[in-house]
Design a protein around this motif. Structure first.
Motif, PDB file in Angstrom:
ATOM      1  N   TYR A 279      -2.215 -10.026   9.384  1.00 54.36           N
ATOM      2  CA  TYR A 279      -1.660  -9.002   8.504  1.00 54.36           C
ATOM      3  C   TYR A 279      -0.284  -8.681   9.059  1.00 54.36           C
ATOM      4  O   TYR A 279      -0.157  -8.242  10.198  1.00 54.36           O
ATOM      5  CB  TYR A 279      -2.585  -7.800   8.555  1.00 54.36           C
ATOM      6  CG  TYR A 279      -2.150  -6.486   7.931  1.00 54.36           C
ATOM      7  CD1 TYR A 279      -0.827  -6.120   7.711  1.00 54.36           C
ATOM      8  CD2 TYR A 279      -3.115  -5.560   7.571  1.00 54.36           C
ATOM      9  CE1 TYR A 279      -0.486  -4.897   7.153  1.00 54.36           C
ATOM     10  CE2 TYR A 279      -2.785  -4.333   7.016  1.00 54.36           C
ATOM     11  CZ  TYR A 279      -1.468  -4.015   6.814  1.00 54.36           C
ATOM     12  OH  TYR A 279      -1.143  -2.795   6.283  1.00 54.36           O
TER      13      TYR A 279
ATOM     14  N   ASN B  55      -1.264  -6.696  12.236  1.00 62.17           N
ATOM     15  CA  ASN B  55      -2.654  -6.310  12.432  1.00 62.17           C
ATOM     16  C   ASN B  55      -3.489  -7.578  12.463  1.00 62.17           C
ATOM     17  O   ASN B  55      -3.127  -8.597  11.866  1.00 62.17           O
ATOM     18  CB  ASN B  55      -3.139  -5.381  11.321  1.00 62.17           C
ATOM     19  CG  ASN B  55      -2.428  -4.036  11.365  1.00 62.17           C
ATOM     20  OD1 ASN B  55      -2.369  -3.393  12.403  1.00 62.17           O
ATOM     21  ND2 ASN B  55      -1.853  -3.628  10.250  1.00 62.17           N
TER      22      ASN B  55
ATOM     23  N   ASP C  24       0.842  -1.204   0.000  1.00 51.47           N
ATOM     24  CA  ASP C  24       0.000   0.000   0.000  1.00 51.47           C
ATOM     25  C   ASP C  24       0.873   1.248   0.000  1.00 51.47           C
ATOM     26  O   ASP C  24       2.101   1.169   0.009  1.00 51.47           O
ATOM     27  CB  ASP C  24      -1.040  -0.015   1.118  1.00 51.47           C
ATOM     28  CG  ASP C  24      -0.496   0.397   2.462  1.00 51.47           C
ATOM     29  OD1 ASP C  24       0.736   0.510   2.593  1.00 51.47           O
ATOM     30  OD2 ASP C  24      -1.298   0.600   3.382  1.00 51.47           O
TER      31      ASP C  24
ATOM     32  N   ARG D 242      -6.428  -8.192  11.205  1.00 50.02           N
ATOM     33  CA  ARG D 242      -7.534  -8.024  10.256  1.00 50.02           C
ATOM     34  C   ARG D 242      -6.974  -7.859   8.864  1.00 50.02           C
ATOM     35  O   ARG D 242      -5.764  -7.744   8.685  1.00 50.02           O
ATOM     36  CB  ARG D 242      -8.267  -6.745  10.652  1.00 50.02           C
ATOM     37  CG  ARG D 242      -7.216  -5.617  10.757  1.00 50.02           C
ATOM     38  CD  ARG D 242      -7.738  -4.254  10.980  1.00 50.02           C
ATOM     39  NE  ARG D 242      -6.629  -3.334  11.231  1.00 50.02           N
ATOM     40  CZ  ARG D 242      -5.891  -2.759  10.280  1.00 50.02           C
ATOM     41  NH1 ARG D 242      -6.134  -3.005   9.013  1.00 50.02           N
ATOM     42  NH2 ARG D 242      -4.898  -1.956  10.589  1.00 50.02           N
TER      43      ARG D 242
ATOM     44  N   GLY E 127      -4.332   6.084   6.525  1.00 54.44           N
ATOM     45  CA  GLY E 127      -4.699   4.676   6.585  1.00 54.44           C
ATOM     46  C   GLY E 127      -4.285   3.925   5.336  1.00 54.44           C
ATOM     47  O   GLY E 127      -4.279   2.702   5.309  1.00 54.44           O
TER      48      GLY E 127
ATOM     49  N   GLY F 139      -6.092  -5.754   5.506  1.00 55.96           N
ATOM     50  CA  GLY F 139      -5.665  -4.375   5.268  1.00 55.96           C
ATOM     51  C   GLY F 139      -6.713  -3.626   4.463  1.00 55.96           C
ATOM     52  O   GLY F 139      -7.458  -4.221   3.695  1.00 55.96           O
ATOM     53  N   ASP F 140      -6.735  -2.345   4.670  1.00 59.80           N
ATOM     54  CA  ASP F 140      -7.627  -1.479   3.914  1.00 59.80           C
ATOM     55  C   ASP F 140      -6.765  -0.313   3.447  1.00 59.80           C
ATOM     56  O   ASP F 140      -6.329   0.464   4.291  1.00 59.80           O
ATOM     57  CB  ASP F 140      -8.750  -0.995   4.847  1.00 59.80           C
ATOM     58  CG  ASP F 140      -9.855  -0.293   4.093  1.00 59.80           C
ATOM     59  OD1 ASP F 140      -9.664  -0.002   2.901  1.00 59.80           O
ATOM     60  OD2 ASP F 140     -10.914  -0.035   4.701  1.00 59.80           O
ATOM     61  N   PRO F 141      -6.406  -0.200   2.212  1.00 61.02           N
ATOM     62  CA  PRO F 141      -7.046  -0.759   1.018  1.00 61.02           C
ATOM     63  C   PRO F 141      -6.453  -2.037   0.419  1.00 61.02           C
ATOM     64  O   PRO F 141      -6.879  -2.409  -0.685  1.00 61.02           O
ATOM     65  CB  PRO F 141      -6.879   0.387   0.011  1.00 61.02           C
ATOM     66  CG  PRO F 141      -5.535   0.970   0.342  1.00 61.02           C
ATOM     67  CD  PRO F 141      -5.406   0.824   1.834  1.00 61.02           C
ATOM     68  N   GLU F 142      -5.549  -2.752   1.076  1.00 66.60           N
ATOM     69  CA  GLU F 142      -4.980  -3.942   0.414  1.00 66.60           C
ATOM     70  C   GLU F 142      -6.038  -4.985   0.054  1.00 66.60           C
ATOM     71  O   GLU F 142      -5.885  -5.725  -0.926  1.00 66.60           O
ATOM     72  CB  GLU F 142      -3.910  -4.599   1.298  1.00 66.60           C
ATOM     73  CG  GLU F 142      -2.653  -3.754   1.502  1.00 66.60           C
ATOM     74  CD  GLU F 142      -2.713  -2.946   2.779  1.00 66.60           C
ATOM     75  OE1 GLU F 142      -3.821  -2.450   3.128  1.00 66.60           O
ATOM     76  OE2 GLU F 142      -1.681  -2.811   3.447  1.00 66.60           O
TER      77      GLU F 142
ATOM     78  N   LYS G 146       1.226   4.662   2.045  1.00 62.49           N
ATOM     79  CA  LYS G 146       0.710   5.220   3.299  1.00 62.49           C
ATOM     80  C   LYS G 146       0.666   6.748   3.327  1.00 62.49           C
ATOM     81  O   LYS G 146      -0.190   7.325   3.971  1.00 62.49           O
ATOM     82  CB  LYS G 146       1.568   4.740   4.471  1.00 62.49           C
ATOM     83  CG  LYS G 146       1.412   3.240   4.678  1.00 62.49           C
ATOM     84  CD  LYS G 146       1.566   2.835   6.127  1.00 62.49           C
ATOM     85  CE  LYS G 146       0.877   1.526   6.403  1.00 62.49           C
ATOM     86  NZ  LYS G 146       1.747   0.373   6.460  1.00 62.49           N
TER      87      LYS G 146
HETATM   88  N1  GLY Z   1      -3.448  -0.212   4.816  1.00 67.70           N
HETATM   89  C1  GLY Z   1      -3.028  -0.188   6.138  1.00 67.70           C
HETATM   90  C2  GLY Z   1      -3.937  -0.801   7.113  1.00 67.70           C
HETATM   91  O1  GLY Z   1      -4.940  -1.409   6.778  1.00 67.70           O
HETATM   92  O2  GLY Z   1      -3.660  -0.701   8.302  1.00 67.70           O
END
Ligand code: GLY
Ligand code: AMP
Length: 423
Positions: free
Chosen positions: A269, A285, A212, A287, A226, A289-292, A214
């Protein structure tokens, strides 16, 4: 079967979109969801952290599988609550979610199991933290121990910046309780990548590579966000490196958690820093990833539902995921001013036109419906995600979509995926 997805951002829109393609699924609910999700699922007005209300809903509707998107309900123990009520739920329990919820927990885990990461010390005492920075010098990284909505990490280029960050976190408590202790760690140079693996606590099923972006502006300038965009696959993760990541990081992490009596199930993650071909962990993490998730799930050919169920049941036998032999690129459209203050409720145009473009999905993140019109509501608003035979094609596809969608002051980066092209 009936599925409940918890959350309402771009990651959850993508999960709902992917789950909706499964022949196993009759009905999807999403709490709280968003206007994009509402096209595929029934949105329920319950926030992601209202765990008791979510449980009542899931029991009343006889939900067969609950999939938790964001970290906050995970660290609050939504999985424990649902499991105790006999419900099947995808995600780590409260003890295991500490891998994201406490930097100290995750750093200690890595130290115990020799998982490569930056050297570090944790402090609950302000003066000792400051002394350590003086001893070590800059650049150095200061992290609030707990969850701070992605803002608790300060990469300090000078000792003064590092000490100011310790003051903010420990004395002024700008992140509240999350700053009761700090982790201070070695600055790592290199290139970042995101690595994901499904796991049932024992078995692991790694996903394709991704990366991603950042920082908020082109060329990785400006403050951290994010995530302003992502792509998959990430050429920095060669086949050899992929195996090294699985063998020296993912496998020992999952085994270590089990060994410590808190087995981790769900999706893990791992944020990586890669330098001279060697990966080290920046953070974990608990969960997706957002936006992955957007480019990854657009590339995923296998049905995701049996994988989610197998993780939830502790029966993950599948040894690989099928991927489309394509690249995917997600460009995030954000509200002008993000990650600081921004104007809200601005009408968004072009969504119908974008929906007509093939191999393109516009995933909603921070949108709302106001007087029959889709408007911006959050910092990151849309994830315009294109599929193509090559990264170049996927970039072109995504930006074709970006050109037709607009609102006042919308901001996006122009160089998403460029790093992959430069390799
Ligand atoms: N793209 C980073 C996150 O989801 O924390
Ligand atoms: P985190 O919330 O831990 O992901 O940190 C946010 C961002 O800070 C990461 O994506 C990195 O860009 C940066 N960062 C965190 N830790 C380090 C480190 N030890 N060295 C260099 N950069 C770091």
């Amino acid at each position: 079967m009936k599925v409940l997805v918890v959350g309402g951002g771009g990651r959850e829109h993508t999960l709902v979109w992917k789950i909706a393609q499964s022949s196993l699924v009759e009905k999807i609910y999403c709490a709280p969801g968003n206007p994009g999700i509402a096209e595929l699922a029934e949105c329920v007005h319950i926030d992601a952290d209202e765990i008791d209300t979510l449980l009542e809903f899931a029991l009343a509707e006889k939900i067969d599988l609950t999939v938790v998107g964001p970290e906050v309900p995970l660290t609050m123990g939504i999985v424990d609550t649902f499991q105790n009520a006999g419900l099947e739920v995808f995600g780590p329990n409260k003890a295991a979610a500490q891998i994201e919820g406490s930097k100290r927990f995750s750093k200690d885990l890595m130290a115990r199991y020799n998982i490569p990461t930056a050297a570090y010390r944790s402090f609950s005492d302000h003066a000792q933290a400051v002394n350590y920075v003086r001893e070590q010098g800059a650049p150095i990284v200061v992290k609030a121990d707990g969850l701070a909505a992605g803002k608790g990490v300060i990469v300090a280029m000078t000792e003064e910046q590092a000490i100011a960050a310790i003051d903010d976190i420990m004395l002024d408590q700008v992140f509240g309780d999350a700053g009761a202790s700090v982790v201070i760690e070695e600055f790592m140079g290199g290139e970042e990548a995101s690595f994901f693996a499904f796991t049932d606590g024992k078995n692991i099923l790694p996903l394709a590579s991704s990366q991603d972006h950042k920082r908020v502006y082109d060329n990785d300038e400006g403050p951290n966000t994010g995530g302003m965009g992502a792509y998959s696959p990430a050429p920095v993760v060669t086949d050899d490196l992929y195996r090294v990541i699985v063998d020296t990081i993912v496998r020992p992490t999952i085994d270590g958690m089990a060994e410590d009596g808190c087995p981790y199930s769900g999706i893990l993650y791992v944020g990586l820093m890669i330098k001279d071909g060697k990966p080290r962990v920046v953070e974990y993490n608990a969960r997706f990833g957002d936006p992955e998730a957007q480019p990854l799930l657009m590339r995923m050919k296998s049905d995701i539902v049996p994988v989610l169920q197998a993780c939830a049941r502790g029966e993950l036998q599948q040894d690989c995921i099928e991927w489309y032999d394509k690249a995917a690129v997600c460009v995030v459209l954000a509200s002008g001013g993000y990650p600081a203050a921004y104007e809200k409720n601005l009408p968004i145009s072009g969504l119908d036109e974008a929906a007509k473009i093939g191999d393109l999905m516009v995933f909603h993140a921070g949108t709302a419906l106001k007087d029959g019109q889709i408007v911006n509501k959050g910092g990151r608003v849309l994830g315009v995600t294109g599929l193509g035979d090559t990264v170049r094609d996927a970039i072109d596809k995504a930006y074709t979509g970006v050109k037709v969608v607009s609102w006042k002051n919308a901001h996006y980066r122009h160089d998403i995926g460029a790093r992959a092209l430069n390799r």
